[in-house]
Design a protein around this motif. Structure first.
Motif, short mmCIF file in Angstrom:
data_model
loop_
_atom_site.label_atom_id
_atom_site.label_comp_id
_atom_site.label_asym_id
_atom_site.label_seq_id
_atom_site.Cartn_x
_atom_site.Cartn_y
_atom_site.Cartn_z
N TYR A 69 31.49 81.93 16.41
CA TYR A 69 31.50 80.61 15.76
C TYR A 69 31.52 79.48 16.78
N MET A 70 32.48 79.48 17.67
CA MET A 70 32.61 78.44 18.68
C MET A 70 33.59 78.92 19.74
N SER A 88 19.91 84.18 5.11
CA SER A 88 20.84 83.57 4.15
C SER A 88 21.43 82.28 4.71
N ASP A 89 21.76 81.36 3.80
CA ASP A 89 22.56 80.21 4.18
C ASP A 89 23.99 80.69 4.38
N LEU A 90 24.65 80.19 5.42
CA LEU A 90 26.02 80.60 5.72
C LEU A 90 26.93 79.38 5.67
N PHE A 141 27.52 76.37 8.17
CA PHE A 141 27.44 77.03 9.48
C PHE A 141 25.99 77.11 9.94
N SER A 142 25.10 77.56 9.06
CA SER A 142 23.69 77.63 9.43
C SER A 142 22.84 77.81 8.19
N SER A 143 21.60 77.41 8.29
CA SER A 143 20.61 77.67 7.25
C SER A 143 19.67 78.73 7.81
N ILE A 203 25.46 68.20 14.24
CA ILE A 203 25.62 69.20 15.29
C ILE A 203 26.78 70.13 14.98
N ASP A 204 27.80 69.63 14.26
CA ASP A 204 28.94 70.47 13.92
C ASP A 204 28.70 71.33 12.69
N GLY A 205 27.47 71.29 12.13
CA GLY A 205 27.11 72.17 11.02
C GLY A 205 27.14 71.55 9.65
#
Length: 330
Positions: free
Chosen positions: A20-21, A86-88, A103-105, A294-296
C-alpha cells in the motif's frame, strides 16, 4: 508504480510487504503455482494508523458503490506481470464510522528485472549531503520505446520515479523526457530534467538543452547487448504552474542527481501488447476517463493545474493510467 516486495510464505501463499505505502502492514496472499494467480482476501488490513484504526483493502463495485466480498485476483499475463481489472477501495474503520478512499482503478504487479545505482547531492555548495543509493527497478523495451520504473527513490506517496524515452539503436543513445515526481507540501511541483552543472561547486546551473527541441530532456548511453544504461546528470527542480504550463525555477532545486547507472536482464525486457497501452490503445474505443488524486481519492472535477492520475477506460475493459498536470479543455 509503487515498489514493494513479495516473498514465499509456504507452499501455496506469499507475503507482500509495502503493497500500500511506506510502513504499511505485511499480509499474505494465496499463490497458485499452476496458473500463477495471486489472490488477496477481501478486507485484508493494509495499514495501522497509530493504533487508532485500521485501513482495509476491498474490491469495489463502482456502479452500486459498495465493497465486494470476493478475493482480489491478479492474473498472470506473461513476462513477469500480473494484472487485476477490478476497482480497489481502501476502507478505514474507526468505531462505527467508515471512510472510503480509492486505491486503484485496475492495477498490475511487475517483477523487477534491473538494478539502479545513483549518486545524488542535496543542499548548497558549502553544505552538501551525498547520497549513494541502490534499488530494484523495472525496465521495459518495446521496439525503440523504453521505460524505467523506480529509477529514483519513491516520492512521499510511495511512487518510484518513472522515465520514458526513445532509443537510437545506431548511436547507442536514449532520449528520456522530463517528468513530474510529485508536489511539495508548499504546493510547488517537483520536476526531474536533464541539467548542466558546475564542476567546482557540484551544483546544477540550468535545465539541459535550453533553447532547443530537447529542452529538459535526459540523455543516456545504452548497451542493449549487456543491459547497461548510463544516464547523464539530472536535477529535481522547483516548478510552478501558470497559464502557459509548468515553469521551472532554475534558482531552486531539491536534488542534484549526478550519476545514474542501470543494469537489467536483457532477456526480460521485451513486453507484450497488453503491457504497452500507449501503442495498442490507438484503435481502441474510450469508454470513459476518471481522475484520481495522487493519494488515491477519486476526483469529480480536478483542480486546474493539479497533479493527478488520469485513468482512461476502454470499452474492452483495459485501462491506461498516466500521471499528468490537469489542464481544463486542453
Amino acid at each position: 508504480m509503487k515498489p514493494f516486495t513479495i516473498e514465499p510464505a509456504d507452499n501455496d501463499s506469499i507475503t507482500l510487504s509495502g503493497f500500500y505505502m511506506r510502513n504499511c502492514l505485511d499480509f499474505k496472499a494465496e499463490y497458485s503455482e499452476t496458473t500463477g494467480k495471486i489472490s488477496i482476501p477481501a478486507g485484508t488490513p493494509v495499514f495501522d494508523y497509530c493504533g487508532s484504526y485500521l485501513i482495509y483493502l476491498y474490491p469495489w463495485n463502482t456502479e452500486d458503490e459498495e465493497v465486494i466480498m470476493r478475493p482480489i485476483e491478479y492474473k498472470y499475463i506473461g513476462n513477469n506481470v500480473w494484472e487485476c481489472n477490478s476497482d480497489l477501495m481502501l476502507v478505514a474503520i474507526q468505531g462505527e464510522e467508515m471512510q472510503m478512499s480509492v486505491f486503484s482503478s485496475g492495477s498490475r504487479i511487475a517483477r523487477c528485472n534491473g538494478t539502479t545505482n545513483n549518486t545524488s547531492y542535496v543542499g548548497t555548495a558549502d553544505e552538501q549531503d551525498e547520497y549513494i543509493e541502490s534499488r530494484p527497478s523495472y525496465v521495459t523495451i518495446s521496439g525503440n520505446n523504453i521505460d524505467i520504473y523506480n529509477i529514483l527513490q519513491a516520492d512521499q506517496y510511495g511512487y518510484g520515479v518513472h522515465l520514458s524515452g526513445t532509443i537510437d539503436r545506431t548511436a547507442g543513445k536514449v532520449w528520456f523526457g522530463y517528468t513530474l515526481t510529485g508536489q511539495a507540501n508548499d504546493g510547488n511541483y517537483r520536476i526531474l530534467t536533464g541539467c548542466e552543472y558546475d564542476e567546482d561547486t557540484n551544483m546544477p546551473t540550468k535545465v539541459a538543452y535550453s533553447g532547443t527541441n530537447n529542452y529538459g530532456k535526459v540523455r543516456a548511453s545504452i548497451d542493449l547487448e549487456k543491459g547497461e544504461i548510463a544516464i547523464d546528470p539530472m536535477a529535481i527542480w522547483v516548478a510552478e504552474y501558470s497559464e502557459s504550463g509548468i515553469m521551472v525555477d532554475e534558482n531552486q532545486f531539491y536534488e542534484f542527481v549526478k550519476t545514474v547507472n542501470v543494469t537489467y536482464d536483457v532477456s526480460k525486457t521485451d513486453i507484450s501488447a497488453i503491457e504497452a497501452p500507449s501503442m495498442t490503445n490507438v484503435e481502441k474505443e474510450v469508454s470513459h476517463i476518471d481522475y484520481y488524486a495522487i493519494d488515491g481519492r477519486k476526483l469529480a472535477e480536478p483542480q486546474e493545474g493539479s497533479l493527478v492520475i488520469k485513468v482512461t477506460v476502454y470499452t474492452d475493459g483495459t485501462r491506461k493510467a498516466d500521471k499528468i498536470v490537469y489542464l481544463r479543455n486542453r
